[in-house]
Write an enzyme that holds these catalytic residues in place. Structure first.
Site: not given
Lengths: 473, 373
Positions: A323-324
């Protein structure tokens, strides 16, 4: 090019015009070229990355079809993994790794640090690399026949509705649909438009209006009390759900208009009764990807207790990292992983006499709250900000706990109510649209007016334009 | 080339083509037409327009104000004037600086029957004039008076304005693609959306109107000015120590800095283009400086040589065949701080004085004085 930009509608005009003209192979070529054009709108050179991933995995798939020696099959698979994960690591994580290394070096007393490269994240890279990897792994495992046509494969990878933010489509779901020449059938067009309208409503009206309140509070957590931070977090839960599920609905709707069935990505996740169930309802294509290609590859739950727990931790660690490239995303992944692990261990190993029967509504509320607290980690800019916000949320300070709570009086409550209504409405529509379609049941004149009114409402009540949240991944 | 390779270039059979077009038409295009009807006919109806111009919520944001001004201009543009229109256009200096009743009174007393209109709009800069051509360059317009500020000829697009005051064709003709921040295609397409769709162009205004109607919060608007007429008079001499200097990143300062640099800007290009368009329609244009207080030097005009700034505009305007009114016409007026409620806007009492000053110049021009203005 975002689905909510006017430029996209201009693009769609040309796309539809070409779709009605071409047949079969020409149509696939047209889809592919237009999808590349769509992708190039953000930053044209990154089209090369998409092309590279497509070409490598197509070639690997073709080789896996003919090579029987297990060592060589593994080597080809490793090539695919290396290229795709290498692209991901280079463009998405290299800065993060450099930063972590530098911090470690600084803590260890070293004077020296890596230069942190400033690389623009290629939009959608997390999605299409996972998509192509699913193909090569499925071919390796014999679960999917290799694609013979480069054009078909290129179309599968680049198909614009799902290219940038999913759903992550399996080759075995998509490729058989390619050569069925069926864009613009009446039924599919109506159902597709219904999905598109629902998606835009969720994104533009619900998510973008929620974002206004969320952004104000999260931009300045120190200026808001715990209660306001709670409200902002709950609103973020609404925002991210409406944003991402809205995008998925638009993607599925456009796919449907063109004759493709794309997988459902959300199934009323906030009514889950456990964290495990949450991940069977939220971003389903990613969680199934992680389950099938990572968790099961690690051994899944067919191993000892300790190894099983480690498998879950690794899966959620990487799920968060996907996600990041930041510690707070990893923390978010591990947060979810911790609850899923506990649930699994309890259900597997706790004797039944110790298990308490809890009413469903309690389970839903508890699961919902656990998920919402997790969103603090997701939405914050850093781990330290997450900690600060959580501390304010959970420790009651009578002097400041209700600071700025008045922001959430009036209009925001209407928004919350709007989401509940949308949730109820879309339960019947968006993920079971084949059985329940309001527009299909309407006589034509009413349908046309309903759509015209729906477009008007969406445009009129759209919030200030926000980028789709999952574009950042 | 083999037959199978050639076959990919064969287009669809007629029957399939007919069927696809029919579906696209009935299920996609017709609903879009309904939407366009709702947007551009229902919401743009005279009834709703009149309501939204005459009523507004007690508290609105600046976006709503900008859109309200534009809707008002759009409505005034459709009003036909038997004896011709005199339009005053410019920034909020014009909004708050021109009393059309006073201008009309001066015109009547001179035997002229033209009607004056205030087309002032917040932040309106020179580059926007051609973008507003469909409102300004109408058949019944006789004269346009563009009153410019020291920030009117900068090289930046006004963030709030571009989605409300936009003309795609004229923007392309201006050719300043590299002046847009962010993605050019996206911003142009956003501009096109607002140009074509009434509910996009006036979204904030429509929303606040219906919200106000639901809340019972609408008030009748009795004037188009931004400030009440009964404000106390400003001080005779402003204490500059109490004034806030505008930082360089603010729009007004950015625009002034462009002018300090002395380069040709989109403002100059826009002015030139507008004068050309006006000439094609036989509409006369006067360009004149709007009054600004001396203390503006401290707040946002630091570094600007006003005479050089004015001369550049004068040369441009005269070379294009329009009229220019030098700053001397308001030198004395500008020297009095008491005329200005803030760095740009006139106090209501000063508005009356200034309206007479500019009206007399307009009379001279319309009456065809040999010396022009």
């Amino acid at each position: 090019m975002a689905f909510n930009s006017p430029l996209f509608f201009i693009y769609l005009v040309f796309f539809f015009a070409g779709t009605i003209l071409f047949r079969k192979r020409a149509l696939i070529m047209f889809y592919t070229l237009m999808s590349y054009l769509f992708y190039s709108a953000a930053y044209p050179p990154y089209v090369l990355l998409l092309f590279a991933s497509t070409t490598v995995d197509y070639t690997v798939g073709r080789r896996l079809a003919v090579v029987t020696d297990p060592r060589w099959r593994k080597i080809y698979l490793l090539v695919s993994l290396s290229v795709n994960l290498g692209l991901l690591a280079s463009f998405k994580y290299i800065g993060f790794f450099a930063e972590i290394t530098n911090r470690f070096l600084a803590l260890s007393g070293f004077d020296w640090a890596f230069a942190i490269p400033a690389i623009t994240l290629p939009i959608g890279i997390s999605f299409y690399t996972f998509q192509t990897l699913s193909y090569t792994i499925d071919v390796y495992r014999g679960k999917c026949p290799p694609c013979k046509s480069y054009l078909d494969f290129a179309c599968y990878v680049a198909f614009f509705p799902q290219l940038i933010a999913g759903p992550i489509v399996r080759a075995s779901e998509f490729l058989p649909q390619i050569n069925t020449d069926r864009p613009f059938t009446t039924k599919n067009t109506i159902k597709g438009i219904e999905l598109v309208v629902i998606g835009y409503f969720k994104k533009l009206v619900v998510a973008d209006n929620c974002a206004y309140f969320v952004n104000i509070v999260y931009a300045s957590p120190s200026g808001h009390g715990g209660a306001a931070l709670w409200m902002a977090t709950l609103f973020f839960g609404v925002q991210i759900y409406a944003d991402f599920s809205g995008y998925s609905d638009v993607a599925r709707g456009l796919g449907k208009i063109l004759g493709f069935d794309l997988p459902v990505n959300f199934k009323w996740p906030y009514l889950s009764q456990s964290m495990k169930e949450f991940w069977r309802r939220w971003h389903m294509t990613l969680s199934f990807w992680l389950r099938d290609y990572l968790y099961i590859s690690l051994g899944g739950n067919r191993v000892g207790r300790a190894r099983y727990s480690i498998n879950i931790v690794i899966t959620w660690f990487l799920g968060g990292l996907w996600h990041g490239a930041a510690l707070h995303f990893i923390a978010w992944g591990l947060y979810h992983g911790m609850f899923v692990t506990c649930e699994n261990l309890i259900s597997k190993y706790l004797p039944s006499r110790f298990k308490i029967k809890t009413p469903s509504v309690i389970k839903i509320v508890v699961t919902y709250l656990i998920v919402q607290v997790g969103w603090v980690l997701f939405r914050s800019d850093s781990l330290s900000q997450s900690y600060y916000i959580l501390k304010k949320m959970f420790f009651y300070d009578p002097q400041s706990y209700f600071t700025k709570i008045e922001r959430f009086a009036g209009e925001p409550i209407y928004l919350f109510a709007l989401l509940i209504v949308t949730h109820i409405f879309t339960y019947y529509m968006s993920y079971d649209v084949d059985k329940r379609s309001l527009l299909l049941k309407m006589p034509y004149p009413l349908r046309v007016v309903a759509l015209g009114v729906a477009f008007t409402i969406i445009i009129l009540f759209a919030g200030k334009e926000q980028q789709f949240i999952y574009f950042a991944f | 080339m083999s037959d199978s390779a050639l076959s990919i270039f064969q287009t669809i059979s007629q029957k399939k083509l007919y069927f696809r077009i029919k579906t696209l038409l009935l299920e996609v295009i017709v609903p879009c037409m309904v939407f366009l009807f709702i947007s551009n006919i229902v919401f743009a109806s005279d009834y709703l327009t009149e309501k939204m111009i005459s009523h507004r919520k007690q508290k609105v944001d600046s976006n709503t104000i900008v859109q309200w001004q534009m809707m008002r201009i759009e409505k005034m543009a459709t009003e036909k004037s038997q004896y011709g229109k005199v339009i005053f256009v410019g920034s909020s200096s014009v909004v708050n600086g021109i009393d059309v009743n006073i201008v009309d009174a001066v015109l009547r007393s001179s035997g002229l029957n033209e009607m004056s209109y205030n087309y002032g709009a917040t932040g309106l800069s020179a580059y926007e004039l051609p973008l507003l051509k469909r409102y300004l360059l109408r058949p019944d317009v006789r004269l346009i008076v563009f009153l410019y500020n020291t920030f009117s000829f900068g090289d930046h697009f006004h963030e709030q304005a571009y989605l409300t005051r936009w003309d795609t064709f004229e923007f392309i003709k201006l050719g300043f693609y590299n002046h847009l921040d962010g993605n050019l295609l996206t911003q142009v397409s956003n501009g096109m959306g607002s140009e074509l769709l009434h509910i996009v162009r006036y979204k904030a205004l429509i929303r606040q109107y219906f919200r106000g109607a639901i809340d019972g919060d609408l008030k009748l608007i009795t004037s188009y000015y931004d400030y009440p007429a009964d404000e106390p008079l400003p001080p005779e001499n402003r204490d500059i120590k109490l004034l806030r200097k505008r930082p360089d990143r603010e729009f007004v300062r950015l625009m002034v800095k462009d002018s300090i640099a002395g380069k040709d800007t989109i403002g100059h290009a826009g002015m030139l283009r507008f004068i050309q368009l006006a000439k094609q329609k036989n509409i006369r244009v006067i360009v004149a400086p709007a009054p600004e207080p001396k203390y503006a030097d401290y707040v946002f005009r630091e570094g600007l040589n006003i005479d050089r700034y004015d001369n550049k505009i004068k040369e441009l305007v005269l070379s294009a065949g329009a009229e220019y009114l030098p700053r001397s016409y308001i030198r004395e007026f500008e020297s009095k701080d008491v005329h200005f409620r803030d760095i740009i806007h006139l106090h209501s009492t000063a508005r009356k004085i200034y309206s007479k000053i500019i009206a007399k110049r307009v009379v001279k021009y319309l009456a065809g004085s040999n010396n022009g203005v």
